[in-house]
Design a protein around this motif. Structure first.
Motif, short mmCIF file in Angstrom:
data_model
loop_
_atom_site.label_atom_id
_atom_site.label_comp_id
_atom_site.label_asym_id
_atom_site.label_seq_id
_atom_site.Cartn_x
_atom_site.Cartn_y
_atom_site.Cartn_z
N MET A 1 0.83 -1.19 0.00
CA MET A 1 0.00 0.00 0.00
C MET A 1 0.87 1.25 0.00
SD MET A 1 -2.94 -1.08 2.78
CE MET A 1 -3.64 0.57 2.69
N ARG A 2 0.39 2.29 -0.66
CA ARG A 2 1.14 3.53 -0.71
C ARG A 2 1.32 4.15 0.68
NH1 ARG A 2 1.81 5.90 -5.75
NH2 ARG A 2 0.70 4.86 -7.45
N GLN A 5 4.36 2.52 2.23
CA GLN A 5 5.54 2.39 1.40
C GLN A 5 6.76 3.03 2.08
OE1 GLN A 5 5.07 3.93 -2.55
NE2 GLN A 5 7.10 3.31 -3.22
#
Length: 207
Positions: A1-2, A5
């Motif tokens: 997931m961003r 990250q």
């Protein structure tokens, strides 16, 4: 997931060895109680629930509780076949099966010493490697975990008929419990708190 990250879990300035297992059975394990590792501050035994009297988060797992049963002759044959790697004397184990027992447990309740007695003598196995000796009946799959009780069922004349093991969890039990983490997430607990629960003395750092 961003959102996560670049995040790394750190202990003493270094990325951790983020060990995990499928299901802990209600309590995770201290690493040194299972494997011959040095004390590791973030791989400690923790309860897998919200407190005394609550249901374990990993009770979602089909392996949260389990039972295995062997006929006495099949049990001895299994020990001779799979035990030699852990204790060479087991390849010649003979006689009548008299008893199977846990002689010692770790602080977190897992089997450290497993004792087997026959009319020809005694033999023992140690630590998590007991799982490689005790195979699930009808398969060559290792026992689900070392978090178990074991004993014999006797028939007429006191002779051993069966060996029964009842236990909890699946895997070595060190670090994060995957099913427990899923249960915590479903209970609305945030990922940072889940990681902090299973990996003590750590912090998240973005690199």
């Amino acid at each position: 997931m961003r959102a996560t990250q670049g995040e790394v879990l750190i202990s003493d300035g270094q990325p951790i060895k983020a060990l995990y297992s499928s299901a802990c059975g209600g309590r995770t394990a201290n690493v040194e109680d299972v494997w011959p590792w040095d004390y590791t501050p973030y791989l400690r035994s923790v309860r897998d629930d919200a407190g005394e009297g609550t249901t374990a988060y990993c009770s979602l797992s089909a392996n949260f509780r389990w039972r295995e049963e062997w006929d006495a002759d099949a049990f001895l044959a299994m020990i001779r076949q799979y035990g030699a790697v852990e204790n060479p004397a087991s390849s010649n184990l003979g006689g009548e099966l008299l008893d199977v027992r846990v002689d010692k447990r770790s602080r977190c309740g897992r089997v450290q010493d497993l004792g087997i007695s026959t009319s020809h003598g005694d033999i023992s196995f140690h630590g998590d490697r007991t799982r490689w000796v005790l195979r699930r009946p009808g398969t060559n799959a290792i026992l689900r975990s070392s978090f178990f009780k074991i004993g014999v069922i006797r028939g007429d004349g006191g002779r051993t008929r069966k060996v029964v093991a009842t236990g909890g969890g699946n895997g070595h039990g060190i670090g994060m419990c995957q099913w427990g983490a899923m249960g915590m997430a479903r209970a609305g607990i945030e990922y940072r708190d889940i990681l902090a629960h299973y990996y003590k003395s750590t912090r998240l750092m973005r690199i």
